[in-house]
Design an enzyme around this catalytic site. Structure first.
Site, short mmCIF file in Angstrom:
data_model
loop_
_atom_site.label_atom_id
_atom_site.label_comp_id
_atom_site.label_asym_id
_atom_site.label_seq_id
_atom_site.Cartn_x
_atom_site.Cartn_y
_atom_site.Cartn_z
N ASN A 160 0.87 -1.28 -0.06
CA ASN A 160 -0.03 -0.09 0.02
C ASN A 160 0.67 1.25 0.03
O ASN A 160 0.34 2.28 -0.51
CB ASN A 160 -1.05 -0.02 1.18
CG ASN A 160 -0.25 -0.33 2.48
OD1 ASN A 160 0.86 -0.30 2.26
ND2 ASN A 160 -1.10 0.10 3.75
N CYS A 291 -3.21 -0.12 7.06
CA CYS A 291 -3.50 -0.79 8.12
C CYS A 291 -4.25 -0.18 9.34
O CYS A 291 -4.78 -1.06 10.17
CB CYS A 291 -2.10 -1.27 8.59
SG CYS A 291 -0.92 0.18 8.78
P1 NDP Z 1 1.29 -9.82 3.08
O1 NDP Z 1 1.54 -10.44 4.43
O2 NDP Z 1 0.83 -10.51 2.11
O3 NDP Z 1 2.79 -9.40 2.43
C1 NDP Z 1 3.82 -8.64 3.15
C2 NDP Z 1 5.08 -8.85 2.44
O4 NDP Z 1 5.58 -10.23 3.01
C3 NDP Z 1 5.30 -8.86 1.25
O5 NDP Z 1 6.51 -8.40 0.65
C4 NDP Z 1 5.05 -10.41 0.67
O6 NDP Z 1 5.75 -10.90 -0.42
C5 NDP Z 1 6.00 -10.89 1.93
N1 NDP Z 1 5.70 -12.22 2.44
C6 NDP Z 1 4.83 -13.24 2.15
N2 NDP Z 1 4.84 -14.44 2.87
C7 NDP Z 1 6.50 -14.22 2.91
C8 NDP Z 1 7.24 -15.27 3.79
N3 NDP Z 1 6.82 -16.67 4.12
N4 NDP Z 1 8.45 -14.89 4.41
C9 NDP Z 1 8.85 -13.70 4.20
N5 NDP Z 1 8.11 -12.91 3.43
C10 NDP Z 1 6.79 -12.99 3.12
O7 NDP Z 1 0.60 -8.30 3.15
P2 NDP Z 1 0.07 -7.38 1.95
O8 NDP Z 1 1.32 -6.96 0.82
O9 NDP Z 1 -1.13 -8.22 1.34
O10 NDP Z 1 -0.46 -6.21 2.71
C11 NDP Z 1 -1.47 -5.93 3.52
C12 NDP Z 1 -1.25 -6.18 4.92
O11 NDP Z 1 -0.30 -5.32 5.35
C13 NDP Z 1 -2.56 -5.85 5.71
O12 NDP Z 1 -2.86 -6.76 6.61
C14 NDP Z 1 -2.14 -4.59 6.26
O13 NDP Z 1 -2.91 -4.21 7.57
C15 NDP Z 1 -0.59 -4.77 6.57
N6 NDP Z 1 -0.03 -3.38 6.73
C16 NDP Z 1 0.39 -3.12 8.13
C17 NDP Z 1 0.99 -1.99 8.40
C18 NDP Z 1 1.60 -1.24 9.56
O14 NDP Z 1 2.32 -0.34 9.54
N7 NDP Z 1 1.04 -1.89 10.81
C19 NDP Z 1 0.85 -0.87 7.03
C20 NDP Z 1 0.64 -1.29 5.79
C21 NDP Z 1 0.05 -2.73 5.76
P3 NDP Z 1 4.67 -11.16 -1.61
O15 NDP Z 1 3.68 -9.72 -1.81
O16 NDP Z 1 5.70 -11.28 -2.89
O17 NDP Z 1 4.00 -12.35 -1.31
#
Ligand code: NDP
Length: 491
Positions: A160, A291
């Site tokens: 995001n 988030c």
């Molecule tokens: P995801 O949890 O799907 O992915 C986050 C990142 O982790 C991506 O780069 C993803 O790669 C990577 N990833 C996935 N699986 C693994 C693994 N097993 N090991 C290491 N890295 C991994 O989140 P989203 O991208 O869908 O984002 C939305 C989520 O993020 C929502 O839940 C939101 O609330 C949260 N968020 C939290 C914030 C905060 O500051 N608290 C701010 C913004 C968002 P890939 O995409 O390539 O699978």
């Protein structure tokens, strides 16, 4: 779009040791513009060889960087901030194409927020000091502490806020003398590459901030590498569980910025227009993909009707359209998958008896659009009031008194944020003291200045980003005992 494609396609899928790197053996990543679905760039997921190159070069750069005087490190970070500000327009366009967020937002919330972080942490890099503890008065033994970098940090981002997330992680990490390998979300791979170029341009050692693009398996490979000292993730709770567990294998430091289902509580003495503005910002900014969004909007009984009427009336004025048009206020969702997930929640909301007051449908045409959606008559047990939707879906729940709403606001496994709207400041402070959330706003919502700590409690995370608090999460303390007399021994 042809011209966009020509300028957007990066010279390589990764940026390592000061240069773009490509390895076409990696799985293809098609980067789509969410407003049209068109492919604007094609990248390749990092192969094991690319990951190795990124980690090895960051490890080397970290030693060089940590040896610099802190004031010199800070100067580089502040130069990065200056470049981000100078190129805000181009970087905002890139962010809009990477994410689909309206240019009206990206011009003020992305490169500029990243620049704030680099300026803030660049400014305090030279003020990281230890302490001294004296024993037995002047001339006696003492202990001094040294604040040291952790070493090699891995940052993993959600989709995001690709520029902001990379900067919020890199700025404190680098200020403390660490290096970072950053993996963006595979659906927004472009912005962090540009940031990595800027670091080198600003004088950072090659390899200090490397970017590797790829799918979840690339993130998993990074977090389990024995050379990595710290992992900072922004993502969902399920990913957070996996990454936290993987980091535990090597007993590594973590920061987890995870999801939320935050409450926004509006008492009947609140200013109606301000409360409606906050509810709009807390649910529809970035098409709801934030988030900390206040998706459970608790409204005191007498206020429910005027609040709902005004919210629906004002939300009808939202301008859905070309994200590059400065008048547009609502962009598309990031992917069709995410849109389908949101539409499924809208269906569940209706099936479980919530009243669909506005939106819930998709405008015709290409792209991943969904209208801002408002549900009334929502109750605590409904799925849309319990699960993170991560889209433009606002739920209105009514309440009668403070004790009741406090208990209901806290009845969630999440604890990222909360907001209270009231004219009674005693009540506002009493409530925020009782709310289980890492960040609370009184008569505002979703403002996150770099000076203030940001992070969650409960399932929403561990650690804090921004502010001096972040320095604790990117450094460690060494104690040094200094003896000034003879050594006593029992025999
Ligand atoms: P995801 O949890 O799907 O992915 C986050 C990142 O982790 C991506 O780069 C993803 O790669 C990577 N990833 C996935 N699986 C693994 C693994 N097993 N090991 C290491 N890295 C991994 O989140 P989203 O991208 O869908 O984002 C939305 C989520 O993020 C929502 O839940 C939101 O609330 C949260 N968020 C939290 C914030 C905060 O500051 N608290 C701010 C913004 C968002 P890939 O995409 O390539 O699978």
């Amino acid at each position: 779009m042809d011209t966009i494609q020509q300028t957007i396609q990066p010279q390589g899928s990764h940026f390592i040791d000061g240069a773009h790197v490509e390895d076409k053996a990696g799985r293809e990543i098609l980067c789509r513009y969410a407003a049209t679905g068109e492919v604007v760039a094609t990248l390749h997921s990092a192969t094991p060889a690319v990951i190795e190159q990124a980690l090895a070069s960051a490890k080397r750069a970290q030693a060089e960087w940590a040896a610099l005087p802190p004031v010199a490190r800070g100067r580089v970070l502040r130069r990065v901030a200056d470049i981000l500000r100078d190129r805000n327009e181009a970087l905002s366009q890139l962010e809009t194409i990477d994410t689909g967020k309206p240019i009206q937002e990206t011009r003020v919330a992305d490169a500029s927020s990243g620049a704030d972080a680099l300026e803030f942490f660049g400014g305090i890099a030279a003020s990281l000091t230890g302490e001294t503890m004296h024993f037995g008065g002047a001339g006696g033994d003492f202990v001094y502490t040294i604040r040291e970098p952790l070493g090699l940090c891995v940052g993993i981002g959600a989709w995001n806020y690709p520029t902001q997330i990379a900067c919020w992680k890199a700025a404190p990490a680098l200020a403390c003398g660490n290096a970072m390998v950053f993996k963006p979300s595979e659906v927004t791979p472009l912005c962090a590459l540009k940031l990595a170029e800027i670091f080198v341009e600003a004088g950072a050692p090659k390899g200090l901030f490397n970017v590797v693009n790829g799918y979840g398996d690339v993130g998993a490979a990074l977090v389990t590498d024995a050379r990595v000292d710290k992992v900072s993730l922004t993502g969902s709770v399920p990913t957070g569980r996996k990454v936290y567990a993987a980091a535990a294998g090597n007993i590594r430091h973590v920061t987890m910025e995870l999801g939320g289902k935050s409450p926004l509580v509006i008492f009947d003495d609140a200013d109606l227009e301000n409360a409606v503005s906050a509810a709009i910002n807390a649910n529809f900014y970035s098409t709801g993909q934030i988030c900390s969004n206040g998706t459970r909007v608790f409204v005191q009984e007498a206020m429910v009707k005027p609040f709902t009427d005004r919210l629906v009336e004002r939300t009808r004025n939202a301008r859905i359209g070309d994200p590059l048009d400065p008048e547009t206020t609502i962009g598309p969702m990031i992917t069709d998958d995410q849109r389908q997930k949101v539409l499924n929640y809208v269906r569940i909301g209706q099936q479980e008896g919530a009243q669909l007051l506005l939106g819930g449908t998709c405008p015709d045409g290409p792209g991943y659009w969904i209208e801002p959606t408002i549900f009334g008559g929502v109750t605590d047990g409904m799925t849309i009031a319990r699960e993170e939707i991560f889209g433009p879906v606002l739920s209105i729940l009514s309440f009668s008194d403070e004790a009741e709403v406090t208990a209901r606001a806290n009845a969630t496994e999440f604890g990222l944020a909360a907001g209270v709207f009231t004219a009674d400041m005693k009540r506002a402070h009493r409530m925020v003291a009782a709310l289980e959330a890492g960040t609370c706003w009184i008569n505002e919502y979703n403002l996150t200045p770099v000076e203030a700590p940001f992070g969650g409690v409960k399932l929403s995370g561990v650690g804090r980003e921004n502010s001096r608090a972040a320095l604790e999460h990117y450094s460690q303390v060494k104690s040094v005992y200094v003896a000034t007399g003879d050594v006593e021994a029992p025999f």
